[in-house]
Design a protein around this motif. Structure first.
Motif, PDB file in Angstrom:
ATOM      1  N   GLN A 124       0.645  -1.153  -0.122  1.00  0.00           N
ATOM      2  CA  GLN A 124       0.171   0.114   0.095  1.00  0.00           C
ATOM      3  C   GLN A 124       0.871   1.156  -0.030  1.00  0.00           C
ATOM      4  O   GLN A 124       1.785   1.402   1.054  1.00  0.00           O
ATOM      5  N   GLY A 125       0.770   2.076  -1.045  1.00  0.00           N
ATOM      6  CA  GLY A 125       1.514   3.346  -1.048  1.00  0.00           C
ATOM      7  C   GLY A 125       1.429   3.762  -2.523  1.00  0.00           C
ATOM      8  O   GLY A 125       0.597   3.287  -3.400  1.00  0.00           O
ATOM      9  N   SER A 126       1.920   5.040  -2.947  1.00  0.00           N
ATOM     10  CA  SER A 126       2.192   5.480  -4.004  1.00  0.00           C
ATOM     11  C   SER A 126       2.994   4.771  -5.104  1.00  0.00           C
ATOM     12  O   SER A 126       3.844   3.888  -4.515  1.00  0.00           O
ATOM     13  N   GLN A 127       3.072   5.042  -6.361  1.00  0.00           N
ATOM     14  CA  GLN A 127       3.851   4.514  -7.322  1.00  0.00           C
ATOM     15  C   GLN A 127       3.768   2.951  -7.407  1.00  0.00           C
ATOM     16  O   GLN A 127       4.682   2.063  -7.373  1.00  0.00           O
ATOM     17  N   THR A 128       2.587   2.292  -7.226  1.00  0.00           N
ATOM     18  CA  THR A 128       2.402   1.052  -7.357  1.00  0.00           C
ATOM     19  C   THR A 128       2.890   0.263  -8.780  1.00  0.00           C
ATOM     20  O   THR A 128       3.583  -0.871  -8.649  1.00  0.00           O
ATOM     21  N   ALA A 146      -5.441   1.694  -7.565  1.00  0.00           N
ATOM     22  CA  ALA A 146      -5.006   2.871  -7.132  1.00  0.00           C
ATOM     23  C   ALA A 146      -3.734   2.725  -6.266  1.00  0.00           C
ATOM     24  O   ALA A 146      -2.496   2.345  -7.128  1.00  0.00           O
ATOM     25  N   ASP A 147      -3.735   2.871  -5.114  1.00  0.00           N
ATOM     26  CA  ASP A 147      -2.310   2.844  -4.360  1.00  0.00           C
ATOM     27  C   ASP A 147      -2.158   1.419  -3.589  1.00  0.00           C
ATOM     28  O   ASP A 147      -1.394   1.319  -2.695  1.00  0.00           O
ATOM     29  N   LYS A 148      -2.920   0.443  -4.187  1.00  0.00           N
ATOM     30  CA  LYS A 148      -2.816  -0.615  -3.486  1.00  0.00           C
ATOM     31  C   LYS A 148      -2.439  -1.917  -4.397  1.00  0.00           C
ATOM     32  O   LYS A 148      -2.942  -2.085  -5.410  1.00  0.00           O
TER      33      LYS A 148
END
Length: 199
Positions: free
Chosen positions: A46-50, A105-107
């Motif tokens: 979980q976070g940005s730039q997946t 998304a971010d996951k």
């Protein structure tokens, strides 16, 4: 009697472009359609730039049952015998059926094939889902069609999963048949694309 009008041969370039358009559609929607019975998704990131993180993630570290020494990148004949001597069905399934990755998304979520036996209702639903998705996604009834090919191979994997759970050696034999058939299809596909490229 008047001679029947001859159907002109399709332009190889048009066939070539149509094939890759269908392939692009399939890649875009591959994460939305699955005929294989997987476990509930569990979160691994979980976070940005997946998209960037996915390339560097070692998914095998997140699989509950490790694939141990088995590797789909080499020929099944080199490791299928080891699977026959493995008593852990989940390990066998993780070795022969690809893990499903879902990016939202971010996951990043992960799913592994379940080891529960299939019922008669499951088999009937599998057939119905296949027929419905072939129609909804405008899969061709003949010739090269990445959409139809992917759907049928997914159903083949689901059948392999069901058979492995009930009779492991029979399921592994069915898996080897599928892999051999897939290699033949890839060879014919390459011949077709080469023929289109050279006219």
């Amino acid at each position: 009697p008047n001679p029947k009008p001859q159907t002109p041969n399709p332009n190889p370039l048009i066939l070539f472009l149509n094939y890759f358009c269908e392939l692009y559609f399939l890649m875009k929607n591959s994460s939305k359609i699955s005929f294989i019975k997987y476990s509930n998704p569990f979160l691994i990131y979980q976070g940005s730039q997946t998209s960037q993180i996915q390339a560097s993630l070692n998914l095998e570290e997140h699989i509950p049952i490790k694939k141990s020494q088995f590797n789909r990148k080499i020929k099944p004949s080199e490791w299928i015998h080891d699977l026959e001597n493995t008593n852990n069905i989940e390990e066998v399934l993780n070795a022969i059926i690809l893990t499903r990755v879902i990016i939202e998304a971010d996951k990043i979520w992960l799913q592994t094939p379940v080891s529960f036996p299939a019922t008669t209702i499951d088999v009937i639903r599998l057939k119905e889902n296949l027929e419905e998705n072939l129609i909804e996604n405008n899969a061709k009834g003949f010739g090269l069609c990445p959409i139809r090919e992917e759907f049928y191979f997914q159903c083949f994997d689901e059948i392999v999963r069901q058979v492995v759970i009930n009779y492991k050696k029979r399921g592994l034999l069915l898996f080897c048949v599928k892999e051999h058939f897939k290699e033949s299809i890839d060879a014919y596909k390459q011949l077709f694309l080469d023929g289109c490229a050279y006219g």
